[in-house]
Design a protein around this motif. Structure first.
Motif, PDB file in Angstrom:
ATOM      1  N   VAL A   7      -9.791  10.704  -9.488  1.00  0.00           N
ATOM      2  CA  VAL A   7      -9.611   9.514 -10.325  1.00  0.00           C
ATOM      3  C   VAL A   7      -9.651   8.297  -9.411  1.00  0.00           C
ATOM      4  CG1 VAL A   7      -8.073   8.286 -11.894  1.00  0.00           C
ATOM      5  CG2 VAL A   7      -8.205  10.796 -11.978  1.00  0.00           C
ATOM      6  N   GLU A   8     -10.592   7.387  -9.684  1.00  0.00           N
ATOM      7  CA  GLU A   8     -10.676   6.189  -8.839  1.00  0.00           C
ATOM      8  C   GLU A   8      -9.451   5.311  -9.073  1.00  0.00           C
ATOM      9  OE1 GLU A   8     -13.564   2.468  -7.603  1.00  0.00           O
ATOM     10  OE2 GLU A   8     -14.420   4.257  -8.541  1.00  0.00           O
ATOM     11  N   VAL A   9      -8.754   5.013  -7.994  1.00  0.00           N
ATOM     12  CA  VAL A   9      -7.524   4.232  -8.071  1.00  0.00           C
ATOM     13  C   VAL A   9      -7.893   2.751  -8.103  1.00  0.00           C
ATOM     14  CG1 VAL A   9      -5.348   3.694  -6.937  1.00  0.00           C
ATOM     15  CG2 VAL A   9      -6.274   6.030  -6.821  1.00  0.00           C
ATOM     16  N   PHE A  44     -15.677  11.825   2.248  1.00  0.00           N
ATOM     17  CA  PHE A  44     -16.086  10.481   1.848  1.00  0.00           C
ATOM     18  C   PHE A  44     -17.552  10.502   1.441  1.00  0.00           C
ATOM     19  CE2 PHE A  44     -17.259  10.480   6.319  1.00  0.00           C
ATOM     20  CZ  PHE A  44     -18.404   9.692   6.392  1.00  0.00           C
ATOM     21  N   GLY A  45     -17.900   9.621   0.530  1.00  0.00           N
ATOM     22  CA  GLY A  45     -19.275   9.504   0.083  1.00  0.00           C
ATOM     23  C   GLY A  45     -20.076   8.651   1.038  1.00  0.00           C
ATOM     24  N   ALA A  69     -12.699   9.019  -0.054  1.00  0.00           N
ATOM     25  CA  ALA A  69     -13.036   7.607   0.055  1.00  0.00           C
ATOM     26  C   ALA A  69     -14.453   7.399  -0.467  1.00  0.00           C
ATOM     27  CB  ALA A  69     -12.929   7.131   1.498  1.00  0.00           C
ATOM     28  N   THR A  70     -14.692   6.219  -0.978  1.00  0.00           N
ATOM     29  CA  THR A  70     -16.017   5.928  -1.511  1.00  0.00           C
ATOM     30  C   THR A  70     -16.467   4.547  -1.061  1.00  0.00           C
ATOM     31  OG1 THR A  70     -17.339   5.752  -3.539  1.00  0.00           O
ATOM     32  CG2 THR A  70     -15.094   4.962  -3.667  1.00  0.00           C
ATOM     33  N   LEU A  90     -10.308   6.529  -3.330  1.00  0.00           N
ATOM     34  CA  LEU A  90      -9.998   5.198  -2.824  1.00  0.00           C
ATOM     35  C   LEU A  90     -11.278   4.471  -2.460  1.00  0.00           C
ATOM     36  CD1 LEU A  90      -6.979   5.986  -0.438  1.00  0.00           C
ATOM     37  CD2 LEU A  90      -6.939   5.454  -2.894  1.00  0.00           C
ATOM     38  N   ARG A  91     -11.439   3.281  -2.995  1.00  0.00           N
ATOM     39  CA  ARG A  91     -12.630   2.492  -2.683  1.00  0.00           C
ATOM     40  C   ARG A  91     -12.421   1.772  -1.365  1.00  0.00           C
ATOM     41  NH1 ARG A  91     -17.256   1.357  -4.847  1.00  0.00           N
ATOM     42  NH2 ARG A  91     -16.711   2.673  -6.639  1.00  0.00           N
ATOM     43  N   THR A  92     -13.372   1.971  -0.445  1.00  0.00           N
ATOM     44  CA  THR A  92     -13.247   1.402   0.895  1.00  0.00           C
ATOM     45  C   THR A  92     -14.355   0.407   1.223  1.00  0.00           C
ATOM     46  OG1 THR A  92     -14.307   3.454   1.665  1.00  0.00           O
ATOM     47  CG2 THR A  92     -11.934   3.277   1.937  1.00  0.00           C
TER      48      THR A  92
END
Length: 278
Positions: free
Chosen positions: A124-126, A251-252, A180-181, A148-150
């Motif tokens: 789930v994207e926070v 991570f993507g 991480a994305t 987590l969007r980085t």
């Protein structure tokens, strides 16, 4: 290194890579047949691309892919059904984006109501807003993980060290695994020469997560995320307990080749891992 196994989720179609579906599938198959296959996780695609994926795979008999699907919460159930129906696709994961205004309680209720198969790893994207604490707390004790969007295509999409440190420490304290994305284009913290964006390093995130699990305070985690000396990071990575990957799952990356090249250059991977790079 075992600590790097399946660290790289293949997100070639996302910016700034922007590969076509055909290119992404071909590249993913190449990675899975290479000496570095052990480092590569699933192919990551958006739900909107499923139709094109089915066409591309239909032209490539004998090839199958493990797929993680990025999908908005309202479209979760139909997109999952479409992905399951595509031959040569094994749906292994979901990355769910929450609409603006959706509360943590509403999100968890919708996920539970979707009755997702237990074999799906669901992230789930926070949100990077006031909901962050509630969403992370809601994920604790469930089978759902955090995303987590980085970074991204704009400077404001990159959290600074303090924000990212707080998110990592919260996830670790709550025992919520995360991926991480976006934005982790390099192994080590850097300033992108083309855009001027301050970019986090994926080795920084790995080391910072390990220290957070060992009780590091916010200042120490922030310092590790800001570290720009690759040699210092490598020394710490070499002695990490592989169990850190239970917390920082993957991570993507829009390029699998580039992180492998950097890991070889840093001495963390044997040069043979570069044998099948494009």
């Amino acid at each position: 290194m075992r600590i790097l196994a399946e660290l790289l989720d293949d997100a070639a179609v996302f910016p700034p890579g922007n590969a076509s579906i055909e290119e992404a599938v071909a590249g993913h198959v190449r990675h899975l047949r290479s000496v570095h296959a052990c480092l590569v996780g699933p192919l990551v695609l958006a739900a909107k691309d499923l139709g094109e994926l089915e066409v591309v795979l239909g032209d490539r008999p004998g090839h199958s892919v493990n797929l993680t699907l990025t999908v908005p919460l309202p479209g979760l159930v139909p997109a999952t059904a479409v992905a399951r129906a595509i031959r040569s696709v094994r749906l292994v994961g979901l990355e769910v984006a929450l609409p603006d205004g959706t509360s943590a309680a509403e999100a968890l209720a919708a996920l539970d109501a979707a009755d997702l198969d237990s074999d799906l790893t669901t992230y789930v994207e926070v949100p990077r807003d006031a909901r962050r604490a509630d969403v992370l707390a809601a994920l604790a004790g469930t089978r759902y993980r955090a995303k987590l969007r980085t970074g991204g295509v704009r400077a404001d999409l990159y959290p600074d060290e303090t924000e990212l440190a707080a998110a990592i420490r919260s996830a670790v304290a709550l025992d919520v695994p995360f991926k991480a994305t976006a934005g982790l284009h390099h192994a080590v913290r850097n300033t992108d020469p083309a855009t001027g964006f301050e970019q986090h390093g994926f080795l920084n995130v790995l080391v910072a997560t390990a220290r957070a699990r060992n009780g590091a305070d916010e200042a120490e985690v922030v310092e590790l995320l800001a570290e720009r000396d690759g040699g210092r990071l490598v020394e710490q990575v070499r002695v990490l307990d592989p169990s850190v990957r239970d917390a920082f799952c993957s991570f993507g990356t829009c390029s699998v080749d580039e992180p492998i090249t950097e890991l070889v250059d840093l001495g963390l991977l044997d040069p043979r891992y570069m044998k099948d790079l494009a």
